[in-house]
Design a protein around this motif. Structure first.
Motif, PDB file in Angstrom:
ATOM      1  N   ALA A 111       8.019  14.729 117.068  1.00  9.87           N
ATOM      2  CA  ALA A 111       8.557  14.207 118.319  1.00  9.87           C
ATOM      3  C   ALA A 111       9.745  15.010 118.832  1.00  9.87           C
ATOM      4  CB  ALA A 111       8.979  12.747 118.138  1.00  9.87           C
ATOM      5  N   VAL A 112      10.351  15.829 117.950  1.00 12.13           N
ATOM      6  CA  VAL A 112      11.577  16.560 118.271  1.00 12.13           C
ATOM      7  C   VAL A 112      11.406  18.013 117.849  1.00 12.13           C
ATOM      8  CG1 VAL A 112      14.047  16.752 117.738  1.00 12.13           C
ATOM      9  CG2 VAL A 112      13.008  14.491 118.019  1.00 12.13           C
ATOM     10  N   GLU A 122      15.752  18.905 120.875  1.00 14.07           N
ATOM     11  CA  GLU A 122      15.321  18.238 122.097  1.00 14.07           C
ATOM     12  C   GLU A 122      13.969  17.567 121.866  1.00 14.07           C
ATOM     13  OE1 GLU A 122      15.261  21.485 124.838  1.00 14.07           O
ATOM     14  OE2 GLU A 122      13.279  22.189 124.180  1.00 14.07           O
ATOM     15  N   THR A 123      13.633  16.639 122.724  1.00 10.85           N
ATOM     16  CA  THR A 123      12.358  15.949 122.583  1.00 10.85           C
ATOM     17  C   THR A 123      11.213  16.881 122.978  1.00 10.85           C
ATOM     18  OG1 THR A 123      12.592  15.017 124.811  1.00 10.85           O
ATOM     19  CG2 THR A 123      13.310  13.653 122.953  1.00 10.85           C
ATOM     20  N   LYS A 126       8.780  15.645 127.252  1.00 12.37           N
ATOM     21  CA  LYS A 126       9.889  15.476 128.186  1.00 12.37           C
ATOM     22  C   LYS A 126       9.720  14.281 129.118  1.00 12.37           C
ATOM     23  CE  LYS A 126      12.074  19.100 126.764  1.00 12.37           C
ATOM     24  NZ  LYS A 126      13.278  18.918 125.933  1.00 12.37           N
ATOM     25  N   TYR A 130       9.646   7.002 124.291  1.00 12.50           N
ATOM     26  CA  TYR A 130       9.424   6.910 122.847  1.00 12.50           C
ATOM     27  C   TYR A 130       9.634   5.461 122.416  1.00 12.50           C
ATOM     28  CZ  TYR A 130       9.478  12.022 122.375  1.00 12.50           C
ATOM     29  OH  TYR A 130       9.187  13.353 122.453  1.00 12.50           O
ATOM     30  N   LEU A 159      16.035  11.193 119.805  1.00  9.25           N
ATOM     31  CA  LEU A 159      15.237  10.290 120.644  1.00  9.25           C
ATOM     32  C   LEU A 159      16.148   9.373 121.447  1.00  9.25           C
ATOM     33  CD1 LEU A 159      12.462   9.243 118.087  1.00  9.25           C
ATOM     34  CD2 LEU A 159      12.477  11.196 119.661  1.00  9.25           C
ATOM     35  N   SER A 162      18.408  11.357 124.038  1.00  7.25           N
ATOM     36  CA  SER A 162      17.681  11.814 125.228  1.00  7.25           C
ATOM     37  C   SER A 162      17.591  10.746 126.306  1.00  7.25           C
ATOM     38  CB  SER A 162      16.263  12.242 124.841  1.00  7.25           C
ATOM     39  OG  SER A 162      15.477  11.101 124.504  1.00  7.25           O
ATOM     40  N   GLN A 164      15.322   8.491 126.182  1.00  4.03           N
ATOM     41  CA  GLN A 164      13.891   8.198 126.303  1.00  4.03           C
ATOM     42  C   GLN A 164      13.426   7.089 125.354  1.00  4.03           C
ATOM     43  OE1 GLN A 164      13.288  12.829 126.248  1.00  4.03           O
ATOM     44  NE2 GLN A 164      11.290  11.922 126.705  1.00  4.03           N
TER      45      GLN A 164
END
Length: 285
Positions: A111-112, A122-123, A126, A130, A159, A162, A164
């Motif tokens: 996932a990263v 970073e994820t 984008k 999640y 996660l 970010s 997200q």
């Protein structure tokens, strides 16, 4: 709705650790080990295409860890997550949701990633939300000594950073998710609040087994991983689930079985046992 198995490669783990108190003379019948007592395990994910949603369940181990880290697990990455998505005609930026059954490194590492100059994590997806669950998130970000090596901050904290990250709300042990035709069973034996998706598809219930049932070799109740934090709870959860799976003819999608994508179970005089194993495409086309 369309569903696709997603291969992300294989890795190896000690057979004894994967079967706990069960003797090698028994577990090796279904999961033969190499000369170092290591068995090969898949990291098989699932992709759900439903209208404008493209939902990925788990992400495999990823590629950002050190060479030393990967040397412990003998990865065979001939089929990476991105390659498997691309083969189906999908790109990373098309994924709308990433559903993480739990946050052990072999389930969420993909996932990263590192950015292009390896200065920041970073994820990978984008444009995706999640999904975890708050109980498990708290458990993973303040890990106990037993699981600390499986909960890697570099897989998890980006996660949240970010913006997200969202949580599936746990209401009891079984709840509706935020997606269509998608319910969630929560289990606590392997780790706190692991999520087991139940997807209603083509008049069947497809269950993403995560680490509640790593392989067909784990169907008998005492066959519980040494990695489980609460093995007696796992036995109860697995027993209750398998009884329902047999009665309702659920299709079990196996994340870690390197040979079998899916299986069915049935009641026998010895308890629930394997009825049949098959590929995903042989059931759902």
């Amino acid at each position: 709705m369309k569903i696709y198995p997603i291969e992300t490669g294989t890795f190896k783990l000690d057979g004894g650790a994967m079967f706990g108190v069960v003797p090698k003379s028994l577990w090796s019948k279904t999961n033969p080990a190499d000369d170092n007592n290591l068995c090969t395990w898949s990291m098989r994910c699932l992709l759900i295409e439903d209208g404008n949603k493209l939902i990925l369940i788990d992400t495999g181990i990823g590629d950002k860890q050190s060479e030393k880290f990967f040397s412990h697990y003998y990865l065979a990455d001939t089929k990476t997550l991105e390659q498997s998505l691309n083969k189906l005609g999908f790109g990373l930026d098309q994924i709308t949701d990433v559903f993480l059954s739990h946050l052990h490194f072999d389930h969420c590492g993909g996932a990263v990633k590192w950015n292009s100059d390896r200065t920041k994590l970073e994820t990978v997806f984008k444009n995706a939300i999640y999904w975890s669950t708050e109980n498990h998130w708290n458990w993973a970000t303040e890990p106990n000594s037993r699981e600390k090596a499986s909960f890697l901050s570099e897989n998890i904290l980006p996660l949240q950073e970010s913006g997200q990250l969202k949580f599936i709300q746990r209401t009891g042990n079984y709840t509706k998710s935020v997606f269509n035709n998608f319910d969630v069973l929560f289990v606590d034996g392997h780790t706190e609040s692991m999520m087991i998706p139940h997807i209603h598809y083509q008049d069947k219930t497809l269950v993403f087994m995560a680490d509640l049932l790593p392989s067909t070799g784990h169907i008998p109740l005492p066959y519980v991983m040494g990695y489980d934090t609460r093995p007696l709870i796992t036995m109860g959860e697995k027993g209750e689930f398998l009884n329902q799976a047999a009665a309702k003819e659920m299709v079990l999608f196996l994340e870690h079985d390197s040979v079998n994508e899916c299986c069915l179970v049935e009641q026998t005089e010895k308890g629930v046992r394997l009825k049949d194993h098959m590929t995903f495409s042989s059931i759902f086309g």
